[in-house]
Motif scaffolding. Structure first.
Motif, PDB file in Angstrom:
ATOM      1  N   ASP A  25      20.331   1.867 -13.199  1.00  0.00           N
ATOM      2  CA  ASP A  25      19.765   3.149 -12.753  1.00  0.00           C
ATOM      3  C   ASP A  25      18.823   2.946 -11.572  1.00  0.00           C
ATOM      4  O   ASP A  25      18.798   3.746 -10.649  1.00  0.00           O
ATOM      5  CB  ASP A  25      19.012   3.808 -13.908  1.00  0.00           C
ATOM      6  CG  ASP A  25      18.542   5.200 -13.538  1.00  0.00           C
ATOM      7  OD1 ASP A  25      19.403   6.094 -13.466  1.00  0.00           O
ATOM      8  OD2 ASP A  25      17.343   5.391 -13.291  1.00  0.00           O
ATOM      9  N   LYS A  26      18.084   1.859 -11.618  1.00  0.00           N
ATOM     10  CA  LYS A  26      17.118   1.613 -10.550  1.00  0.00           C
ATOM     11  C   LYS A  26      17.788   1.094  -9.284  1.00  0.00           C
ATOM     12  O   LYS A  26      17.404   1.446  -8.175  1.00  0.00           O
ATOM     13  CB  LYS A  26      16.083   0.576 -11.009  1.00  0.00           C
ATOM     14  CG  LYS A  26      14.991   1.137 -11.898  1.00  0.00           C
ATOM     15  CD  LYS A  26      13.952   0.069 -12.164  1.00  0.00           C
ATOM     16  CE  LYS A  26      12.636   0.691 -12.587  1.00  0.00           C
ATOM     17  NZ  LYS A  26      11.545  -0.265 -12.651  1.00  0.00           N
ATOM     18  N   TYR A  27      18.770   0.230  -9.479  1.00  0.00           N
ATOM     19  CA  TYR A  27      19.389  -0.429  -8.323  1.00  0.00           C
ATOM     20  C   TYR A  27      20.914  -0.289  -8.388  1.00  0.00           C
ATOM     21  O   TYR A  27      21.618  -1.257  -8.718  1.00  0.00           O
ATOM     22  CB  TYR A  27      19.011  -1.916  -8.288  1.00  0.00           C
ATOM     23  CG  TYR A  27      17.521  -2.163  -8.267  1.00  0.00           C
ATOM     24  CD1 TYR A  27      16.777  -1.879  -7.129  1.00  0.00           C
ATOM     25  CD2 TYR A  27      16.855  -2.664  -9.381  1.00  0.00           C
ATOM     26  CE1 TYR A  27      15.406  -2.092  -7.099  1.00  0.00           C
ATOM     27  CE2 TYR A  27      15.483  -2.883  -9.361  1.00  0.00           C
ATOM     28  CZ  TYR A  27      14.770  -2.599  -8.219  1.00  0.00           C
ATOM     29  OH  TYR A  27      13.417  -2.811  -8.187  1.00  0.00           O
ATOM     30  N   PRO A  28      21.435   0.890  -8.093  1.00  0.00           N
ATOM     31  CA  PRO A  28      22.885   1.096  -8.220  1.00  0.00           C
ATOM     32  C   PRO A  28      23.692   0.259  -7.231  1.00  0.00           C
ATOM     33  O   PRO A  28      24.902   0.122  -7.393  1.00  0.00           O
ATOM     34  CB  PRO A  28      23.045   2.600  -7.941  1.00  0.00           C
ATOM     35  CG  PRO A  28      21.833   3.016  -7.224  1.00  0.00           C
ATOM     36  CD  PRO A  28      20.736   2.103  -7.642  1.00  0.00           C
ATOM     37  N   GLU A  29      23.023  -0.294  -6.240  1.00  0.00           N
ATOM     38  CA  GLU A  29      23.746  -1.090  -5.228  1.00  0.00           C
ATOM     39  C   GLU A  29      24.145  -2.462  -5.760  1.00  0.00           C
ATOM     40  O   GLU A  29      24.969  -3.154  -5.146  1.00  0.00           O
ATOM     41  CB  GLU A  29      22.889  -1.251  -3.963  1.00  0.00           C
ATOM     42  CG  GLU A  29      21.682  -2.193  -4.067  1.00  0.00           C
ATOM     43  CD  GLU A  29      20.434  -1.512  -4.632  1.00  0.00           C
ATOM     44  OE1 GLU A  29      20.556  -0.420  -5.229  1.00  0.00           O
ATOM     45  OE2 GLU A  29      19.340  -2.085  -4.488  1.00  0.00           O
ATOM     46  N   LEU A  30      23.587  -2.876  -6.909  1.00  0.00           N
ATOM     47  CA  LEU A  30      23.877  -4.219  -7.420  1.00  0.00           C
ATOM     48  C   LEU A  30      25.286  -4.302  -7.996  1.00  0.00           C
ATOM     49  O   LEU A  30      25.766  -3.362  -8.633  1.00  0.00           O
ATOM     50  CB  LEU A  30      22.862  -4.601  -8.503  1.00  0.00           C
ATOM     51  CG  LEU A  30      21.436  -4.866  -8.039  1.00  0.00           C
ATOM     52  CD1 LEU A  30      20.535  -5.146  -9.235  1.00  0.00           C
ATOM     53  CD2 LEU A  30      21.401  -6.042  -7.075  1.00  0.00           C
ATOM     54  N   LYS A  31      25.904  -5.435  -7.768  1.00  0.00           N
ATOM     55  CA  LYS A  31      27.221  -5.674  -8.372  1.00  0.00           C
ATOM     56  C   LYS A  31      27.029  -6.431  -9.689  1.00  0.00           C
ATOM     57  O   LYS A  31      25.986  -7.026  -9.905  1.00  0.00           O
ATOM     58  CB  LYS A  31      28.080  -6.509  -7.418  1.00  0.00           C
ATOM     59  CG  LYS A  31      28.394  -5.793  -6.116  1.00  0.00           C
ATOM     60  CD  LYS A  31      29.327  -6.622  -5.259  1.00  0.00           C
ATOM     61  CE  LYS A  31      29.652  -5.871  -3.982  1.00  0.00           C
ATOM     62  NZ  LYS A  31      28.826  -6.294  -2.864  1.00  0.00           N
ATOM     63  N   GLY A  32      28.061  -6.415 -10.517  1.00  0.00           N
ATOM     64  CA  GLY A  32      28.019  -7.167 -11.770  1.00  0.00           C
ATOM     65  C   GLY A  32      27.433  -6.393 -12.932  1.00  0.00           C
ATOM     66  O   GLY A  32      27.252  -6.942 -14.018  1.00  0.00           O
ATOM     67  N   LEU A  33      27.116  -5.106 -12.699  1.00  0.00           N
ATOM     68  CA  LEU A  33      26.520  -4.313 -13.783  1.00  0.00           C
ATOM     69  C   LEU A  33      27.543  -3.375 -14.405  1.00  0.00           C
ATOM     70  O   LEU A  33      28.396  -2.853 -13.722  1.00  0.00           O
ATOM     71  CB  LEU A  33      25.342  -3.484 -13.241  1.00  0.00           C
ATOM     72  CG  LEU A  33      24.048  -4.260 -13.070  1.00  0.00           C
ATOM     73  CD1 LEU A  33      23.127  -3.540 -12.096  1.00  0.00           C
ATOM     74  CD2 LEU A  33      23.334  -4.439 -14.402  1.00  0.00           C
ATOM     75  N   VAL A  53      19.257 -11.498 -10.460  1.00  0.00           N
ATOM     76  CA  VAL A  53      20.037 -11.076  -9.288  1.00  0.00           C
ATOM     77  C   VAL A  53      20.054 -12.197  -8.260  1.00  0.00           C
ATOM     78  O   VAL A  53      19.007 -12.689  -7.842  1.00  0.00           O
ATOM     79  CB  VAL A  53      19.434  -9.794  -8.663  1.00  0.00           C
ATOM     80  CG1 VAL A  53      20.244  -9.370  -7.449  1.00  0.00           C
ATOM     81  CG2 VAL A  53      19.375  -8.672  -9.681  1.00  0.00           C
ATOM     82  N   ARG A  54      21.245 -12.577  -7.885  1.00  0.00           N
ATOM     83  CA  ARG A  54      21.430 -13.568  -6.829  1.00  0.00           C
ATOM     84  C   ARG A  54      22.445 -13.007  -5.844  1.00  0.00           C
ATOM     85  O   ARG A  54      23.546 -12.630  -6.224  1.00  0.00           O
ATOM     86  CB  ARG A  54      21.956 -14.907  -7.367  1.00  0.00           C
ATOM     87  CG  ARG A  54      20.993 -15.730  -8.182  1.00  0.00           C
ATOM     88  CD  ARG A  54      19.935 -16.452  -7.355  1.00  0.00           C
ATOM     89  NE  ARG A  54      18.832 -15.551  -6.986  1.00  0.00           N
ATOM     90  CZ  ARG A  54      17.717 -15.924  -6.373  1.00  0.00           C
ATOM     91  NH1 ARG A  54      17.546 -17.169  -6.024  1.00  0.00           N
ATOM     92  NH2 ARG A  54      16.770 -15.057  -6.072  1.00  0.00           N
ATOM     93  N   ASP A  55      22.072 -12.924  -4.586  1.00  0.00           N
ATOM     94  CA  ASP A  55      22.960 -12.411  -3.529  1.00  0.00           C
ATOM     95  C   ASP A  55      23.570 -11.063  -3.900  1.00  0.00           C
ATOM     96  O   ASP A  55      24.757 -10.828  -3.684  1.00  0.00           O
ATOM     97  CB  ASP A  55      24.066 -13.428  -3.215  1.00  0.00           C
ATOM     98  CG  ASP A  55      23.493 -14.762  -2.772  1.00  0.00           C
ATOM     99  OD1 ASP A  55      22.496 -14.744  -2.015  1.00  0.00           O
ATOM    100  OD2 ASP A  55      24.011 -15.811  -3.200  1.00  0.00           O
ATOM    101  N   GLY A  56      22.776 -10.229  -4.471  1.00  0.00           N
ATOM    102  CA  GLY A  56      23.224  -8.869  -4.778  1.00  0.00           C
ATOM    103  C   GLY A  56      24.091  -8.746  -6.012  1.00  0.00           C
ATOM    104  O   GLY A  56      24.637  -7.672  -6.288  1.00  0.00           O
ATOM    105  N   VAL A  57      24.232  -9.825  -6.762  1.00  0.00           N
ATOM    106  CA  VAL A  57      25.049  -9.783  -7.984  1.00  0.00           C
ATOM    107  C   VAL A  57      24.148 -10.002  -9.201  1.00  0.00           C
ATOM    108  O   VAL A  57      23.352 -10.945  -9.235  1.00  0.00           O
ATOM    109  CB  VAL A  57      26.159 -10.870  -7.953  1.00  0.00           C
ATOM    110  CG1 VAL A  57      26.995 -10.805  -9.232  1.00  0.00           C
ATOM    111  CG2 VAL A  57      27.028 -10.703  -6.734  1.00  0.00           C
ATOM    112  N   PHE A  58      24.301  -9.112 -10.180  1.00  0.00           N
ATOM    113  CA  PHE A  58      23.484  -9.199 -11.393  1.00  0.00           C
ATOM    114  C   PHE A  58      24.215 -10.008 -12.462  1.00  0.00           C
ATOM    115  O   PHE A  58      25.415  -9.834 -12.679  1.00  0.00           O
ATOM    116  CB  PHE A  58      23.218  -7.784 -11.928  1.00  0.00           C
ATOM    117  CG  PHE A  58      22.406  -7.753 -13.194  1.00  0.00           C
ATOM    118  CD1 PHE A  58      21.027  -7.651 -13.144  1.00  0.00           C
ATOM    119  CD2 PHE A  58      23.017  -7.830 -14.437  1.00  0.00           C
ATOM    120  CE1 PHE A  58      20.264  -7.619 -14.312  1.00  0.00           C
ATOM    121  CE2 PHE A  58      22.275  -7.812 -15.610  1.00  0.00           C
ATOM    122  CZ  PHE A  58      20.892  -7.702 -15.543  1.00  0.00           C
TER     123      PHE A  58
END
Lengths: 301, 415
Positions: B407-415, B211-216
C-alpha cells in the motif's frame, strides 16, 4: 455617472482580497487537481502524467478505507459527548440563577486555545501504558487489576482520540449554542410558563426547536472539521494497533510529506473532499428532516 | 625495514594527533567569509562554536528548525532556488530521498574523500549516491549497544564487569535464559529486556534488507527472528514498555529494566542520578540507528567555505571534543587510535566506550540502505509485535506486513 465611477473604485478596493484569494486558494485547488493525475518529484519538479492511476490506487486501497472508518469512529466518539455536554452546559448557563456565567464560559472555552499538538501529547501522557495518570487512577481504585494498554486496543485508542477532541471543542460549541439560546425571545418562555409548561416542556418544545438553525450549523461545521482531524491523532498514539488512530488526513500527510508521493496525496485530498461532502450533505439532510418532522408534528398537535 | 617505516609513521601520526588535541585548534584567521547553515540538530551550535575557534573570521548563520517538518522545508526550498542555505543537515531517516538529487553538491569532486578516508565505510555509504559519489558527511556514528546500570547488573547478573556482561549476553538464547531467571527471582518486578522491538534493532542490519533494487523479498532470517521474538513474548519475560516512553526510561534509570537497546546518542539517561554507573556492551550483531549528514547546495557560491567546514568536522581534534562533551561516537576511526587503549569515560564508570562502540561499528555489515530500508524495518517490527501479541502465525504476520508495504510503495516488485 458619479455612481459608475465610484463602482470602479470599489473594484479596486476589493482587488487585493481577490488577488490573494486567486493566488493562494483558487490556484492551489486547480493545481492540486492537476497534480492528482501525475507523479511528481519535488526535488526536480518533474511531473509525469499517470491518468487516473492515483485515484484507482486510492479507491482500491484498504488502508484508505480503513482511515475513513477510523475517522468516522473517532468523530462519532467525539461529537456525541461534545454536543451533549455543550447543550447541557449551555442550558444550565442560560438559567437566571447561575452566577459567573462569563467566567464559566471562558473556562470551558479555554481548551480550544490549547494547540492540538499539546493536547495530543497531554492525552498521550494521560493514557500511556502502564504508568499514565488514568491507569494509575484505574488501578488505585481497583477498577482494573492491571493497567490498560489503550494504544493496543483499537476501539479504546479511537475512544481516547474522541475524548481528546471532545475536550478541545465542547467549549467552542457552547459559544454557538449560548448565542442561539440568547436569541430566543423571553416572551415565548413567559407565555409558556403562563400556560403551565414545566421546565422540561419549555426545553423540549421551545428551546430545542428554536435553536435548530444553530444546531444545524454546529453539526455541519463539526462534520467538516471533525472529518479533517489530524494533529491530535498524529501526536496521540503514533502507529496504534491496526493503524486505528490513522485518520484520512493523516494518511494523506504520510503519503505526501513522509513518502513524497504528492500525486497520490493530491488524489487523497480530493477523496477526502468527496467523503466530507457526502457526510456534510447527509448531516444537513438528516438535521433538516428531523427539524421539519418535529415542526409538522408540532403544528398537528 | 617495512615494519620500521610503518612503526615510525604510526608514532609520528599519533604524536601529531595527540599534540593537535592537546593544543586545541590551530587558529586560522586568513579564512574569512560567511555562509548559511540549516539544521534540526540541537547540538549544532556546539559544532559552530568549535569551528569558530579555528576560523574566527568565518561567520556561520546557523538556523535550527525543530520538528518533523524540517525535511519538508528543505525539500521545498531546494528546488525553488530562493533562500536556499549553503549547507544543510539531513537525518538518516530521510537522507536517502535527497541523495540522488543534483541539487546536492557532489562532495567527491570537492575532494571530501581525502578527509574521510578513515571513516567507517557504512557511515559514508549512507550518504553516497548510486554512482558512488559522497553527497553528505557526518561527524559521528550511531552504533546500537546494550545500555545498562552497573549496580543493577551486579545485583541481578552477579557482575558489573563489561567483558563479563558482554559474554553473558552472547546470543538470544543466552539472553532468554537470563531473562527467565531474573523475572522469576524478582517475581516479575525486574526485566532484562523491554520489548520485542529491541530484537529488531539488534538484528536489523545483519539481515538482507527487504527491498533490493526495487524488488521486495523476505529472507528466512526475518522469519527466524519472528520465532525468536515469539519465544521472548511467550516466556513472559519482557517488561512490555514502549520504547522511548517515559515509563521505559524511568524503569531503566531506576534499575527495574536492566537493558535498553539504544544508539550511542542516547538521551534517556538520567546522568544526575546515574553518572559513573552506566555501561554499554556490544551486542552480538552490529547495528546503528540515526545519523546527521551535512550536505552542500550545488548552486551555492560559498562552496569553498562549506568545504572547509566539512573538513573541520571530520578532523580528529573536533570529533574527540565532540566525544568528550556530547558523548558522540566519532565517525573517524583515527580518533580511536589517537585516544589510545587507555581512554576511559568517567560517566561510564571509566569504561573505554570507544573500544566498545568500535567493536559494534566494525561488525556492521556492508549494507547500503535506501529509502525503503528503515521504513520496512519499522513496519516489520510493528506487524511482528502486534501479530505475536495477537497470536498470529508467521505467514499471517508476513502477509499483513507485505500488504502494508504494498500500500505504501506500489512501485515495488515481488509483492
Amino acid at each position: 455617472m458619479l455612481t459608475r465611477k465610484r463602482q470602479r473604485w470599489a473594484y479596486l478596493y476589493i482587488l487585493p482580497f481577490f488577488a490573494s484569494f486567486l493566488a493562494f486558494s483558487v490556484y492551489p485547488i486547480f493545481y492540486s487537481f492537476y497534480l492528482s493525475f501525475t507523479e511528481y518529484d519535488p526535488l526536480s519538479l518533474a511531473t509525469r502524467w499517470v491518468g487516473a492511476a492515483n485515484y484507482i490506487r486510492m479507491f482500491t486501497s484498504r488502508y484508505f478505507w480503513d482511515s475513513v472508518g477510523h475517522t468516522l469512529v473517532i468523530w462519532l466518539f467525539s461529537i456525541i459527548p461534545q454536543l451533549t455536554i455543550a447543550m447541557l452546559l449551555s442550558l444550565i448557563l442560560n438559567e437566571r440563577w447561575v452566577k459567573g456565567k462569563t467566567a464559566l464560559r471562558s473556562i470551558y472555552y479555554f481548551p480550544n486555545l490549547v494547540t492540538p499538538i499539546t493536547i495530543g501529547l497531554l492525552f498521550n501522557m494521560l493514557f500511556s501504558y502502564p504508568g499514565g495518570t488514568i491507569n494509575n487512577i484505574l488501578t488505585a481504585l481497583h477498577l482494573f487489576p492491571h493497567p490498560v494498554e489503550f494504544k493496543n486496543a483499537p476501539v479504546l485508542a479511537m475512544l481516547v482520540g474522541g475524548i481528546a477532541i471532545c475536550w478541545q471543542y465542547f467549549g467552542y460549541n457552547i459559544i454557538f449554542i449560548s448565542a442561539g439560546l440568547n436569541a430566543i425571545n423571553q416572551d415565548v418562555y413567559e407565555a409558556a410558563e403562563m400556560d403551565g409548561a414545566n421546565a422540561w416542556q419549555r426545553t423540549a418544545h421551545i428551546t430545542l426547536p428554536l435553536i435548530r438553525p444553530i444546531m444545524i450549523y454546529v453539526m455541519v461545521t463539526s462534520v467538516i472539521g471533525g472529518l479533517q482531524i489530524f494533529d491530535i491523532p498524529k501526536m496521540l498514539f503514533r502507529d496504534g494497533v491496526a493503524n486505528s488512530t490513522r485518520t484520512m488526513v493523516l494518511y494523506m500527510y504520510e503519503s505526501a510529506f513522509e513518502r513524497w508521493q504528492f500525486g497520490f496525496g493530491a488524489a487523497l485530498a480530493y477523496g477526502i473532499f468527496l467523503v466530507i461532502a457526502v457526510f456534510s450533505a447527509l448531516s444537513l439532510f438528516v438535521t433538516t428532516r428531523i427539524g421539519s418532522k418535529n415542526a409538522k408534528e408540532g403544528k398537528t398537535a | 625495514m617495512k615494519k620500521w617505516i610503518s612503526l615510525l609513521l604510526c608514532v609520528c601520526m599519533t604524536l601529531a594527533l595527540t599534540s593537535a588535541m592537546a593544543m586545541g585548534y590551530e587558529t586560522d584567521e586568513s579564512l574569512a567569509g560567511e555562509f548559511t547553515w540549516w539544521t534540526y540538530f540541537d547540538q549544532a551550535p556546539f559544532l559552530k562554536d568549535e569551528f569558530n575557534k579555528k576560523y574566527p573570521n568565518v561567520t556561520v548563520h546557523l538556523e535550527v528548525f525543530g520538528g518533523e517538518d524540517y525535511q519538508t522545508k528543505i525539500m521545498s526550498t531546494l528546488p525553488s532556488g530562493q533562500g536556499v542555505p549553503d549547507l544543510f543537515d539531513l537525518e538518516e531517516g530521510y537522507v536517502y530521498k535527497f541523495i540522488e538529487s543534483p541539487l546536492l553538491e557532489n562532495l567527491e569532486s570537492l575532494g571530501v574523500r581525502a578527509f574521510t578516508s578513515d571513516y567507517y565505510p557504512w557511515a559514508l555509504a549512507m550518504a553516497t549516491d548510486k554512482q558512488g559519489n559522497i553527497k553528505g558527511v557526518c561527524d559521528n556514528v550511531s552504533p546500537v549497544a546494550f545500555w545498562y546500570l552497573r549496580d543493577a547488573m551486579a545485583e541481578w547478573l552477579g557482575t558489573s564487569d563489561d567483558a563479563e556482561i558482554t559474554a553473558k549476553l552472547s546470543d538470544w538464547d543466552a539472553i532468554l535464559e537470563l531473562s527467565k531467571d531474573i523475572t522469576a527471582r524478582s517475581n516479575g518486578e525486574v526485566h532484562l529486556l523491554s520489548n520485542m522491538s529491541d530484537l529488531v534493532k539488534v538484528e536489523g542490519y545483519s539481515l538482507t534488507p527487504f527491498v533490493r533494487d526495487g524488488v521486495f523479498s523476505v529472507e528466512p532470517g526475518w522469519v527466524d527472528l519472528l520465532d525468536t521474538m515469539r519465544s521472548f513474548w511467550d516466556a513472559g519475560v519482557l517488561a512490555d514498555l514502549g520504547g522511548w516512553s517515559g515509563e521505559w526510561a524511568t524503569a531503566w534509570n531506576d534499575g527495574t529494566l536492566l537493558i535498553r537497546v539504544m544508539p550511542s546518542w542516547d538521551f534517556f539517561t538520567n546522568w544526575d542520578q546515574n553518572s559513573g554507573n552506566v555501561g554499554v556492551a556490544a551486542p552480538f550483531k552490529g547495528s546503528y540507528e540515526g545519523g546527521t549528514y551535512r550536505a552542500v547546495y550545488a548552486n551555492s557560491e560559498k562552496k569553498d567555505l562549506c568545504l572547509k567546514f566539512i573538513e573541520f568536522l571530520t578532523t580528529v581534534p573536533y570529533q574527540a571534543e565532540n566525544l568528550a562533551v556530547n558523548n558522540q561516537m566519532p565517525a573517524n576511526m583515527k580518533v580511536l587510535e589517537a585516544m589510545g587503549p587507555d581512554y576511559s569515560n568517567e560517566k561510564f564508570g571509566g569504561q573505554n566506550i570507544l573500544q566498545t562502540y568500535d567493536k559494534v561499528c566494525q561488525s556492521i555489515l556492508d549494507i547500503v540502505p535506501d529509502i525503503y530500508t528503515r521504513d520496512c524495518q519499522n513496519l516489520f517490527g510493528k506487524h511482528a509485535n502486534q501479530g505475536i501479541k495477537d497470536g498470529l502465525a508467521n505467514d499471517q504476520i508476513i502477509k499483513n506486513f507485505q500488504d502494508e508495504v504494498r500500500d505504501k510503495y506500489p512501485e515495488l516488485k515481488g509483492l
